[in-house]
Motif scaffolding. Structure first.
Motif, PDB file in Angstrom:
ATOM      1  N   PRO A 120       0.986  -1.052   0.255  1.00 52.45           N
ATOM      2  CA  PRO A 120      -0.156  -0.403   0.268  1.00 52.45           C
ATOM      3  C   PRO A 120       0.895   1.784  -0.423  1.00 52.45           C
ATOM      4  O   PRO A 120       1.693   1.684   0.645  1.00 52.45           O
ATOM      5  CB  PRO A 120      -0.431   0.210   1.850  1.00 52.45           C
ATOM      6  N   GLY A 121       0.896   2.192  -0.620  1.00 56.27           N
ATOM      7  CA  GLY A 121       1.006   3.584  -0.788  1.00 56.27           C
ATOM      8  C   GLY A 121      -0.223   4.594  -0.523  1.00 56.27           C
ATOM      9  O   GLY A 121      -0.989   4.360   0.024  1.00 56.27           O
ATOM     10  N   ARG A 122       0.288   5.910  -0.667  1.00 57.52           N
ATOM     11  CA  ARG A 122      -0.208   7.148  -0.689  1.00 57.52           C
ATOM     12  C   ARG A 122      -1.752   7.212  -1.413  1.00 57.52           C
ATOM     13  O   ARG A 122      -3.307   7.256  -0.155  1.00 57.52           O
ATOM     14  CB  ARG A 122       0.657   7.962  -0.821  1.00 57.52           C
ATOM     15  N   ARG A 165      -7.357   3.434  -4.082  1.00 56.85           N
ATOM     16  CA  ARG A 165      -7.314   3.925  -2.853  1.00 56.85           C
ATOM     17  C   ARG A 165      -8.711   5.539  -2.810  1.00 56.85           C
ATOM     18  O   ARG A 165      -8.854   6.309  -3.647  1.00 56.85           O
ATOM     19  CB  ARG A 165      -6.417   4.576  -1.629  1.00 56.85           C
ATOM     20  N   THR A 166      -9.461   5.131  -1.556  1.00 53.71           N
ATOM     21  CA  THR A 166     -10.646   6.224  -1.852  1.00 53.71           C
ATOM     22  C   THR A 166      -9.600   8.155  -2.127  1.00 53.71           C
ATOM     23  O   THR A 166     -10.009   8.619  -2.507  1.00 53.71           O
ATOM     24  CB  THR A 166     -11.152   6.693  -0.589  1.00 53.71           C
ATOM     25  N   ALA A 167      -8.081   8.075  -1.631  1.00 52.96           N
ATOM     26  CA  ALA A 167      -7.952   8.956  -1.481  1.00 52.96           C
ATOM     27  C   ALA A 167      -7.109   9.228  -2.456  1.00 52.96           C
ATOM     28  O   ALA A 167      -6.688  10.959  -3.103  1.00 52.96           O
ATOM     29  CB  ALA A 167      -6.106   9.062  -0.798  1.00 52.96           C
ATOM     30  N   THR A 168      -6.961   8.497  -3.784  1.00 62.77           N
ATOM     31  CA  THR A 168      -7.171   9.007  -5.098  1.00 62.77           C
ATOM     32  C   THR A 168      -7.874   9.870  -5.785  1.00 62.77           C
ATOM     33  O   THR A 168      -7.792  10.425  -6.875  1.00 62.77           O
ATOM     34  CB  THR A 168      -6.955   7.775  -6.611  1.00 62.77           C
ATOM     35  N   ASP A 179       2.895   7.429  -6.979  1.00 61.02           N
ATOM     36  CA  ASP A 179       3.092   6.239  -6.131  1.00 61.02           C
ATOM     37  C   ASP A 179       3.533   4.820  -6.849  1.00 61.02           C
ATOM     38  O   ASP A 179       4.018   4.027  -5.414  1.00 61.02           O
ATOM     39  CB  ASP A 179       1.963   6.679  -5.329  1.00 61.02           C
ATOM     40  N   VAL A 180       2.653   4.856  -7.695  1.00 57.51           N
ATOM     41  CA  VAL A 180       3.534   3.662  -8.897  1.00 57.51           C
ATOM     42  C   VAL A 180       4.707   3.097  -8.240  1.00 57.51           C
ATOM     43  O   VAL A 180       5.227   1.724  -8.411  1.00 57.51           O
ATOM     44  CB  VAL A 180       2.582   3.250 -10.222  1.00 57.51           C
TER      45      VAL A 180
END
Length: 208
Positions: A120-122, A165-168, A179-180
């Motif tokens: 998992p990232g940001r 994720r939702t943060a995207t 991030d990738v």
């Protein structure tokens, strides 16, 4: 001249080793009381139980980890065989294997592990072999979900999988790419296997 620097931040301990001013080693460790879920280990298959379709893997903890046959198949359900293979055809005693903890050890039971890796990232979760793009259902509009899915498809390579994720929501293409790239590099370091069995590899996951 070698120098060691240590920095403690709550449960996280960061250690850096410098040789003549150049960084030669860096590691992050959590306290023994913190969660093991998400940690990646290089383990060794101790025994295979055909009747249970499972194997026990030594990852250096007090109890051997439990690996079920489903966790050895392709992480994308559509790419799994119609008939589940025998676990004895997938792993053998003495075989070294890279695994990730998905469930903590409880009582006399060892940890539950998988080969369906997720870093998992940001903004996203990087899955090295999942071969699909998923988008959080919490993203508010279908238009945004479609935008993110297209970006994910553009960013992933070969068999990689991504979960946005939702943060995207509202994130730019450059933010997702950063991030990738960071997570892809992290996976490359894990594959390099800088630390040998039974020590834990230098990766600590965060909740998805």
């Amino acid at each position: 001249m070698k120098q060691m620097f240590m920095h403690g931040d709550g449960e996280l301990l960061q250690t850096a080793v410098l040789d003549n001013g150049k960084l030669v080693e860096f590691s992050m460790e959590r306290s023994e009381n913190s969660s093991l879920v998400g940690n990646v280990y290089k383990g060794k298959v101790i025994n295979v139980l055909p009747g249970m379709q499972a194997a026990f893997v030594d990852i250096g903890l007090s109890k051997n980890a439990f690996l079920y046959v489903d966790e050895l198949l392709h992480p994308h359900l559509e790419k799994q065989p119609e008939r589940k293979p025998a676990i004895a055809d997938l792993v053998k005693p003495g075989q070294e294997i890279l695994v990730q903890i998905m469930k903590e050890p409880i009582g006399g039971k060892g940890a539950r592990v998988t080969t369906h890796f997720a870093l998992p990232g940001r903004f996203l979760v990087f899955m090295p072999t999942a071969d699909y793009v998923g988008v959080s259902k919490k993203i508010s509009t279908e238009q945004e979900r479609t935008r993110l899915r297209l970006l994910g498809e553009q960013l992933r390579q070969n068999e990689e999988g991504l979960i946005l994720r939702t943060a995207t929501e509202g994130a730019s293409a450059s933010e997702l790419e950063a991030d990738v790239l960071q997570l892809r590099e992290q996976w490359s370091r894990i594959l390099a296997g800088r630390l040998r069995h039974p020590r834990r590899l230098k990766f600590i996951a965060k909740p998805i």
